[in-house]
Scaffold this motif. Sequence first.
Motif, PDB file in Angstrom:
ATOM      1  N   TYR A 111      15.331 -58.662 -43.736  1.00 12.69           N
ATOM      2  CA  TYR A 111      14.073 -58.837 -44.257  1.00 12.69           C
ATOM      3  C   TYR A 111      13.528 -59.836 -43.423  1.00 12.69           C
ATOM      4  O   TYR A 111      14.049 -60.680 -42.890  1.00 12.69           O
ATOM      5  N   LEU A 114       8.788 -61.276 -48.899  1.00 19.09           N
ATOM      6  CA  LEU A 114       9.887 -60.398 -48.165  1.00 19.09           C
ATOM      7  C   LEU A 114       9.382 -59.084 -47.640  1.00 19.09           C
ATOM      8  O   LEU A 114       8.778 -58.307 -48.496  1.00 19.09           O
ATOM      9  N   LYS A 118      16.900 -50.847 -41.974  1.00 14.69           N
ATOM     10  CA  LYS A 118      17.836 -50.751 -42.883  1.00 14.69           C
ATOM     11  C   LYS A 118      18.688 -49.744 -42.531  1.00 14.69           C
ATOM     12  O   LYS A 118      18.513 -48.838 -41.484  1.00 14.69           O
ATOM     13  N   PHE A 130      22.196 -47.312 -43.826  1.00 11.71           N
ATOM     14  CA  PHE A 130      22.999 -46.889 -44.598  1.00 11.71           C
ATOM     15  C   PHE A 130      24.169 -45.890 -44.182  1.00 11.71           C
ATOM     16  O   PHE A 130      25.311 -46.031 -44.521  1.00 11.71           O
ATOM     17  N   THR A 189      13.938 -49.172 -61.129  1.00 11.65           N
ATOM     18  CA  THR A 189      14.892 -50.359 -61.240  1.00 11.65           C
ATOM     19  C   THR A 189      14.045 -51.818 -60.985  1.00 11.65           C
ATOM     20  O   THR A 189      13.117 -51.557 -59.875  1.00 11.65           O
ATOM     21  N   TYR A 222      13.825 -56.408 -60.546  1.00  4.58           N
ATOM     22  CA  TYR A 222      14.583 -57.341 -60.349  1.00  4.58           C
ATOM     23  C   TYR A 222      13.895 -58.723 -60.432  1.00  4.58           C
ATOM     24  O   TYR A 222      12.710 -58.653 -60.067  1.00  4.58           O
ATOM     25  N   ASN A 255      14.320 -42.884 -52.305  1.00  3.91           N
ATOM     26  CA  ASN A 255      14.304 -43.873 -51.095  1.00  3.91           C
ATOM     27  C   ASN A 255      14.839 -45.182 -51.629  1.00  3.91           C
ATOM     28  O   ASN A 255      14.351 -45.751 -52.496  1.00  3.91           O
ATOM     29  N   TYR A 256      16.036 -45.463 -51.154  1.00  6.05           N
ATOM     30  CA  TYR A 256      16.765 -46.604 -51.498  1.00  6.05           C
ATOM     31  C   TYR A 256      16.432 -47.449 -50.826  1.00  6.05           C
ATOM     32  O   TYR A 256      16.819 -47.980 -49.955  1.00  6.05           O
ATOM     33  N   GLY A 257      15.312 -48.342 -51.414  1.00 10.16           N
ATOM     34  CA  GLY A 257      14.847 -49.504 -50.626  1.00 10.16           C
ATOM     35  C   GLY A 257      14.048 -50.500 -51.606  1.00 10.16           C
ATOM     36  O   GLY A 257      13.600 -50.071 -52.819  1.00 10.16           O
ATOM     37  N   TYR A 258      14.109 -51.727 -51.542  1.00  8.65           N
ATOM     38  CA  TYR A 258      13.644 -52.751 -52.270  1.00  8.65           C
ATOM     39  C   TYR A 258      12.087 -52.947 -51.709  1.00  8.65           C
ATOM     40  O   TYR A 258      11.894 -53.194 -50.667  1.00  8.65           O
ATOM     41  N   PHE A 271       9.219 -55.836 -52.581  1.00  8.77           N
ATOM     42  CA  PHE A 271       9.391 -57.127 -53.219  1.00  8.77           C
ATOM     43  C   PHE A 271       7.616 -57.799 -53.409  1.00  8.77           C
ATOM     44  O   PHE A 271       6.836 -57.202 -52.858  1.00  8.77           O
TER      45      PHE A 271
END
Lengths: 114, 118
Positions: free
Chosen positions: A36, A44, A49, A51, B31, B33, B104-107, B109
Motif C-alpha cells: 500500500y 492508503l 497484491k 495471492f 466486512t 474494519y 475481489n479480495y481486497g481492502y 480504506f
Amino acid sequence: AQSVSQHNHHVILSEAASLELGCNYSYGGTVNLFWYVQYPGQHLQLLLKYFSGDPLVKGIKGFEAEFIKSKFSFNLRKPSVQWSDTAEYFCAVTEGTGFQKLVFGTGTRLLVSP
Amino acid sequence: DTAVSQTPKYLVTQMGNDKSIKCEQNLGHDTMYWYKQDSKKFLKIMFSYNNKELIINETVPNRFSPKSPDKAHLNLHINSLELGDSAVYFCASSQGISRDSNANYGYTFGSGTRLTVV
C-alpha cells in the motif's frame, strides 16, 4: 504470531533512480501479500497484491513486486522513481485461505528529490 | 462517489470526553474494519465486523466500542478519551471472507479521522 518487517525506514532518492523496498514476513504457510502507498495527508491506496500464480506482480504507477517464497520476501521495485512517488509505503500480509486480518509492516518513508 | 467515507475528518477534543467516528461504505462489501495509525505511522487492526457480527477484537481498551447497525456502517465510539488515543483512525472494507471465493479480495480504506486529544 504473524509479523512483517520492512528494513528501510527512510529512503531518499533522486528522480530517475531505481527503487527497491524490502519486505519480509514470518508466517510459513499460505500468505496473501500487499503493498500500500500513503501519500502525504491521504489514505492508503493499494499498489499491488499477490495471492497465487506468477510471483512477479505488476501494480499501478509502474510498481512491481516479487514474491520469493524461500526467502519469505515480497520486495517492491520501480525502475525509475518520480518526485510524485514521495510517500509512505506499507507492506501487509494476511495468512491462510480463509478470512484473516491485514498485518502491516512499519512502513518506509520515501523521499524523491527533483 | 466516495467508496469508504469517514466522518469527521478531524476531531480535537479534551481528555475525558466521549466521541464517535462514523464510517460508511457503498461498495456492497461484507466486512468492515477499524485500524489505528499511531504517530510513528504504524498501522494496527482494532476491530472487524462481517455482516454486523464482530469477528476480530484485538487487544483494545474497552473504552473503545464498535457498533455496526448494518453491513454498510461501522461506527467507533470512544469513552473517556486519553492523550494516548491521539492517532489517525482508518476505516476499511473488503468483500468476502474467504480467499477462495470469487469475490475481489481486497481492502478499500477510508481517508482517515485524525483524532487529537488535548
